[in-house]
Design a protein around this motif. Sequence first.
Motif, PDB file in Angstrom:
ATOM      1  N   MET A   1       0.850  -1.197   0.000  1.00  0.00           N
ATOM      2  CA  MET A   1       0.000   0.000   0.000  1.00  0.00           C
ATOM      3  C   MET A   1       0.884   1.245   0.000  1.00  0.00           C
ATOM      4  O   MET A   1       1.926   1.255   0.627  1.00  0.00           O
ATOM      5  N   CYS A   2       0.468   2.244  -0.721  1.00  0.00           N
ATOM      6  CA  CYS A   2       1.201   3.498  -0.703  1.00  0.00           C
ATOM      7  C   CYS A   2       0.233   4.599  -1.123  1.00  0.00           C
ATOM      8  O   CYS A   2      -0.945   4.333  -1.358  1.00  0.00           O
ATOM      9  N   ARG A  73       5.752   5.796   0.016  1.00  0.00           N
ATOM     10  CA  ARG A  73       5.942   4.360  -0.301  1.00  0.00           C
ATOM     11  C   ARG A  73       5.814   3.439   0.914  1.00  0.00           C
ATOM     12  O   ARG A  73       6.299   3.750   1.992  1.00  0.00           O
ATOM     13  N   TRP A  74       5.200   2.300   0.634  1.00  0.00           N
ATOM     14  CA  TRP A  74       5.203   1.152   1.523  1.00  0.00           C
ATOM     15  C   TRP A  74       5.810   0.030   0.686  1.00  0.00           C
ATOM     16  O   TRP A  74       5.149  -0.519  -0.187  1.00  0.00           O
ATOM     17  N   THR A  76       7.100  -3.058  -1.269  1.00  0.00           N
ATOM     18  CA  THR A  76       6.776  -4.481  -1.460  1.00  0.00           C
ATOM     19  C   THR A  76       7.914  -5.193  -2.176  1.00  0.00           C
ATOM     20  O   THR A  76       8.148  -6.366  -1.946  1.00  0.00           O
ATOM     21  N   HIS A  77       8.611  -4.516  -3.086  1.00  0.00           N
ATOM     22  CA  HIS A  77       9.705  -5.114  -3.857  1.00  0.00           C
ATOM     23  C   HIS A  77      10.912  -4.192  -3.773  1.00  0.00           C
ATOM     24  O   HIS A  77      10.903  -3.115  -4.366  1.00  0.00           O
ATOM     25  N   HIS A  86       9.884   6.169  -5.153  1.00  0.00           N
ATOM     26  CA  HIS A  86       9.233   6.700  -6.358  1.00  0.00           C
ATOM     27  C   HIS A  86       9.324   8.225  -6.315  1.00  0.00           C
ATOM     28  O   HIS A  86       9.474   8.780  -5.227  1.00  0.00           O
ATOM     29  N   HIS A  98       3.641   4.602  -8.608  1.00  0.00           N
ATOM     30  CA  HIS A  98       2.899   3.346  -8.725  1.00  0.00           C
ATOM     31  C   HIS A  98       2.457   2.886  -7.347  1.00  0.00           C
ATOM     32  O   HIS A  98       3.255   2.839  -6.411  1.00  0.00           O
ATOM     33  N   ASN A  99       1.194   2.509  -7.260  1.00  0.00           N
ATOM     34  CA  ASN A  99       0.656   1.878  -6.055  1.00  0.00           C
ATOM     35  C   ASN A  99       0.248   0.467  -6.433  1.00  0.00           C
ATOM     36  O   ASN A  99      -0.525   0.293  -7.387  1.00  0.00           O
ATOM     37  N   GLY A 100       0.754  -0.549  -5.732  1.00  0.00           N
ATOM     38  CA  GLY A 100       0.340  -1.916  -6.000  1.00  0.00           C
ATOM     39  C   GLY A 100       1.519  -2.805  -6.323  1.00  0.00           C
ATOM     40  O   GLY A 100       2.660  -2.508  -5.973  1.00  0.00           O
ATOM     41  N   THR A 123      12.793  -2.334  -7.576  1.00  0.00           N
ATOM     42  CA  THR A 123      11.328  -2.383  -7.485  1.00  0.00           C
ATOM     43  C   THR A 123      10.691  -3.076  -8.685  1.00  0.00           C
ATOM     44  O   THR A 123      11.296  -3.222  -9.747  1.00  0.00           O
ATOM     45  N   ASP A 124       9.423  -3.452  -8.496  1.00  0.00           N
ATOM     46  CA  ASP A 124       8.606  -3.930  -9.612  1.00  0.00           C
ATOM     47  C   ASP A 124       8.042  -2.747 -10.408  1.00  0.00           C
ATOM     48  O   ASP A 124       7.435  -2.942 -11.451  1.00  0.00           O
ATOM     49  N   SER A 125       8.238  -1.532  -9.901  1.00  0.00           N
ATOM     50  CA  SER A 125       7.595  -0.343 -10.470  1.00  0.00           C
ATOM     51  C   SER A 125       8.391   0.289 -11.611  1.00  0.00           C
ATOM     52  O   SER A 125       7.806   0.828 -12.552  1.00  0.00           O
TER      53      SER A 125
HETATM   54  N1  GLU Z   1       5.461  -2.278  -5.437  1.00  0.00           N
HETATM   55  C1  GLU Z   1       5.892  -0.934  -5.352  1.00  0.00           C
HETATM   56  C2  GLU Z   1       7.164  -0.789  -4.546  1.00  0.00           C
HETATM   57  O1  GLU Z   1       7.569  -1.674  -3.872  1.00  0.00           O
HETATM   58  C3  GLU Z   1       4.811  -0.025  -4.802  1.00  0.00           C
HETATM   59  C4  GLU Z   1       4.503  -0.378  -3.400  1.00  0.00           C
HETATM   60  C5  GLU Z   1       3.276   0.248  -2.849  1.00  0.00           C
HETATM   61  O2  GLU Z   1       2.201   0.191  -3.451  1.00  0.00           O
HETATM   62  O3  GLU Z   1       3.423   0.766  -1.746  1.00  0.00           O
HETATM   63  O4  GLU Z   1       7.817   0.208  -4.629  1.00  0.00           O
END
Ligand code: GLU
Length: 170
Positions: A1-2, A73-74, A76-77, A86, A98-100, A123-125
Motif C-alpha cells: 500500500m502506498c 511508499r510502503w 513491497t519489492h 518513487h 505506482h501503487n500496488g 522495485t517492480d515499479s
Molecule cells: N510495489 C511498489 C514498490 O515496492 C509499490 C509499493 C506500494 O504500493 O506501496 O515500490
Amino acid sequence: MCGIIAAASTRNVGKLLVQGLHKMEYRGYDSAGIALHQNESIAHLRALGKVQLLEDKMVAEKPKSKLGIAHTRWATHGEPSEANAHPHKSKDTVYIVHNGIIENYIELREALIQDGYDFTSQTDSELIAHMLDYYIGQKNSMIDAMYLTKERLEGAYAIAAIDLKDDQNI
Ligand code: GLU
C-alpha cells in the motif's frame, strides 16, 4: 500500500502535492518523492523516511511547476531506500508513481533489459517508466502508451506518469 497523487493547474502544484503526501502518509512512510515538470527538465526529489524530509528538500530547492506527481511508499519489492523511492524514471524524460504490485515484473523487466533499458532500482515499479518510454518512442501519445502498457501489466495497481515532451497531460 502506498499513496499516489498527481496535479495539473495554472498555479504551482509543489506545495499542494506535498500537502497531499502528508495526508496520505499513513499509507506508506518508507520514503517519499516528487517529480515536477519544468518545461526544459523535470525536477526529481526523493527522500528516505518521512514526508517531512522531502518537504525540507522542497523548501531548500523551491522547484516551480504546474504539473507533477508524488508518492509515499510502503515497500513491497526492494528495500526502503532512496534508489527504490518513487517516482521512477526512464532516460530523465518519463516519470511514474505506482501503487500496488506488478506480478509479472520479472519477465517484463528482462524484456526491457534486452531492449537496452538500464534499471537503477530493485522495485517492480521502475519497468513501467521504461515501458512507457518504449511505447512513446514508437510515436504513441502518453495516453496511448499508458493503454498499451496497461495491457501488459498483471496485478492490481494505480499509476500516474508525466513525460518531459508533454507539458499538458498526466
Ligand atoms: N510495489 C511498489 C514498490 O515496492 C509499490 C509499493 C506500494 O504500493 O506501496 O515500490
